[in-house]
Design a protein around this motif. Sequence first.
Motif, PDB file in Angstrom:
ATOM      1  N   VAL A 166       0.807  -1.188  -0.028  1.00 45.32           N
ATOM      2  CA  VAL A 166       0.096  -0.111   0.054  1.00 45.32           C
ATOM      3  C   VAL A 166       0.892   1.459  -0.001  1.00 45.32           C
ATOM      4  O   VAL A 166       1.745   1.462   0.832  1.00 45.32           O
ATOM      5  CB  VAL A 166      -1.181   0.057   1.114  1.00 45.32           C
ATOM      6  CG1 VAL A 166      -2.053   0.967   1.099  1.00 45.32           C
ATOM      7  CG2 VAL A 166      -1.546  -1.270   1.263  1.00 45.32           C
ATOM      8  N   PRO A 221      -3.765   4.440  -3.628  1.00 48.61           N
ATOM      9  CA  PRO A 221      -4.677   4.871  -2.819  1.00 48.61           C
ATOM     10  C   PRO A 221      -5.906   5.993  -3.643  1.00 48.61           C
ATOM     11  O   PRO A 221      -5.082   6.518  -4.479  1.00 48.61           O
ATOM     12  CB  PRO A 221      -4.159   5.287  -1.597  1.00 48.61           C
ATOM     13  CG  PRO A 221      -2.867   5.770  -2.031  1.00 48.61           C
ATOM     14  CD  PRO A 221      -2.486   4.925  -3.178  1.00 48.61           C
ATOM     15  N   HIS A 260      -7.811  13.306  -0.042  1.00 49.64           N
ATOM     16  CA  HIS A 260      -8.188  12.550   0.910  1.00 49.64           C
ATOM     17  C   HIS A 260      -8.946  13.487   1.989  1.00 49.64           C
ATOM     18  O   HIS A 260     -10.108  13.055   2.404  1.00 49.64           O
ATOM     19  CB  HIS A 260      -6.862  12.126   1.791  1.00 49.64           C
ATOM     20  CG  HIS A 260      -6.115  11.385   0.863  1.00 49.64           C
ATOM     21  ND1 HIS A 260      -4.800  10.845   1.193  1.00 49.64           N
ATOM     22  CD2 HIS A 260      -6.248  10.556  -0.111  1.00 49.64           C
ATOM     23  CE1 HIS A 260      -4.334  10.123   0.428  1.00 49.64           C
ATOM     24  NE2 HIS A 260      -4.990   9.904  -0.588  1.00 49.64           N
ATOM     25  N   CYS A 300     -11.685   6.392   5.839  1.00 41.63           N
ATOM     26  CA  CYS A 300     -10.806   5.374   6.182  1.00 41.63           C
ATOM     27  C   CYS A 300     -11.616   3.993   5.491  1.00 41.63           C
ATOM     28  O   CYS A 300     -10.941   3.148   5.252  1.00 41.63           O
ATOM     29  CB  CYS A 300     -10.780   5.330   7.674  1.00 41.63           C
ATOM     30  SG  CYS A 300      -9.561   6.520   8.206  1.00 41.63           S
ATOM     31  N   PHE A 348     -10.421   3.502   2.108  1.00 44.10           N
ATOM     32  CA  PHE A 348      -9.291   2.838   1.919  1.00 44.10           C
ATOM     33  C   PHE A 348      -9.086   1.436   2.552  1.00 44.10           C
ATOM     34  O   PHE A 348      -8.199   0.819   1.803  1.00 44.10           O
ATOM     35  CB  PHE A 348      -8.364   3.904   2.774  1.00 44.10           C
ATOM     36  CG  PHE A 348      -8.209   5.135   2.256  1.00 44.10           C
ATOM     37  CD1 PHE A 348      -7.133   5.283   1.384  1.00 44.10           C
ATOM     38  CD2 PHE A 348      -8.664   6.235   2.681  1.00 44.10           C
ATOM     39  CE1 PHE A 348      -6.836   6.498   0.621  1.00 44.10           C
ATOM     40  CE2 PHE A 348      -8.620   7.353   1.971  1.00 44.10           C
ATOM     41  CZ  PHE A 348      -7.625   7.575   1.040  1.00 44.10           C
ATOM     42  N   ALA A 349      -9.704   1.049   3.448  1.00 39.26           N
ATOM     43  CA  ALA A 349      -9.614  -0.344   4.093  1.00 39.26           C
ATOM     44  C   ALA A 349     -10.248  -1.281   3.107  1.00 39.26           C
ATOM     45  O   ALA A 349      -9.922  -2.312   2.946  1.00 39.26           O
ATOM     46  CB  ALA A 349     -10.360  -0.353   5.339  1.00 39.26           C
ATOM     47  N   ALA A 373      -8.122  -2.214   0.283  1.00 41.48           N
ATOM     48  CA  ALA A 373      -7.103  -2.967   0.597  1.00 41.48           C
ATOM     49  C   ALA A 373      -7.416  -4.752   0.820  1.00 41.48           C
ATOM     50  O   ALA A 373      -6.813  -5.440   0.686  1.00 41.48           O
ATOM     51  CB  ALA A 373      -6.415  -2.565   2.053  1.00 41.48           C
ATOM     52  N   GLN A 427      -2.929   2.534   6.283  1.00 40.11           N
ATOM     53  CA  GLN A 427      -3.888   1.707   5.772  1.00 40.11           C
ATOM     54  C   GLN A 427      -3.435  -0.036   6.089  1.00 40.11           C
ATOM     55  O   GLN A 427      -4.475  -0.755   6.110  1.00 40.11           O
ATOM     56  CB  GLN A 427      -3.733   1.888   4.267  1.00 40.11           C
ATOM     57  CG  GLN A 427      -4.278   3.001   3.822  1.00 40.11           C
ATOM     58  CD  GLN A 427      -4.051   3.107   2.069  1.00 40.11           C
ATOM     59  OE1 GLN A 427      -4.721   2.534   1.657  1.00 40.11           O
ATOM     60  NE2 GLN A 427      -3.219   4.184   1.834  1.00 40.11           N
ATOM     61  N   THR A 428      -2.186  -0.098   6.361  1.00 37.21           N
ATOM     62  CA  THR A 428      -1.727  -1.382   6.729  1.00 37.21           C
ATOM     63  C   THR A 428      -2.451  -1.754   8.054  1.00 37.21           C
ATOM     64  O   THR A 428      -2.736  -2.745   8.559  1.00 37.21           O
ATOM     65  CB  THR A 428      -0.156  -1.675   6.734  1.00 37.21           C
ATOM     66  OG1 THR A 428       0.163  -1.667   5.430  1.00 37.21           O
ATOM     67  CG2 THR A 428       0.208  -3.001   7.253  1.00 37.21           C
ATOM     68  N   MET A 461      -5.165  -0.416   9.376  1.00 41.51           N
ATOM     69  CA  MET A 461      -6.453  -0.531   9.178  1.00 41.51           C
ATOM     70  C   MET A 461      -6.947  -1.591   8.709  1.00 41.51           C
ATOM     71  O   MET A 461      -7.847  -2.463   9.033  1.00 41.51           O
ATOM     72  CB  MET A 461      -7.077   0.435   8.157  1.00 41.51           C
ATOM     73  CG  MET A 461      -7.058   2.032   8.746  1.00 41.51           C
ATOM     74  SD  MET A 461      -7.929   3.213   7.732  1.00 41.51           S
ATOM     75  CE  MET A 461      -6.945   3.243   6.248  1.00 41.51           C
TER      76      MET A 461
END
Length: 136
Positions: free
Chosen positions: A22, A54, A80, A95, A98-99, A102, A131-132, A134
């Motif tokens: 990410v 992203p 964002h 968020c 974004f999650a 992923a 993001q990792t 999340m």
Amino acid sequence: MPRIRWRRCCRGGGKRPGVVFVCGHQGTAKRVAEFQRVCLDLALHGLVTLAIDPWGQGERHQYPAPSGGRPLVPTGTFEHSYSGLQCLLTGGGVCRYFAWDAVRAVDVLAALPEVDPARIGVTGNSGGGVQTTMLM
């Protein structure tokens, strides 16, 4: 450029572990040389690697100009924040999007025949590190 050699773990058959990379806050996202180097190194160590852009970075502009020129909202953290404020007004948060991206990237890796779906990880830097977290 030095000669690249496959690491020992890349030899042999069987399914490989996978990793989602990410990207952090860089305008061109997965095209940034440092990010590509990380992904190449992961691949050379035997991991099937998927890099994702992203929102608001790389190829993922949410507010493109109708004429194809510069986006209506500046890219990166400006975009964002712009999206995030709209989400807050409706009682949500950016968020989750974004999650969700992923999670879908993990699904793509898990669906590949050469990837062991029980061995998929995620890594990132800066905003990609957030993001990792999340995703975890």
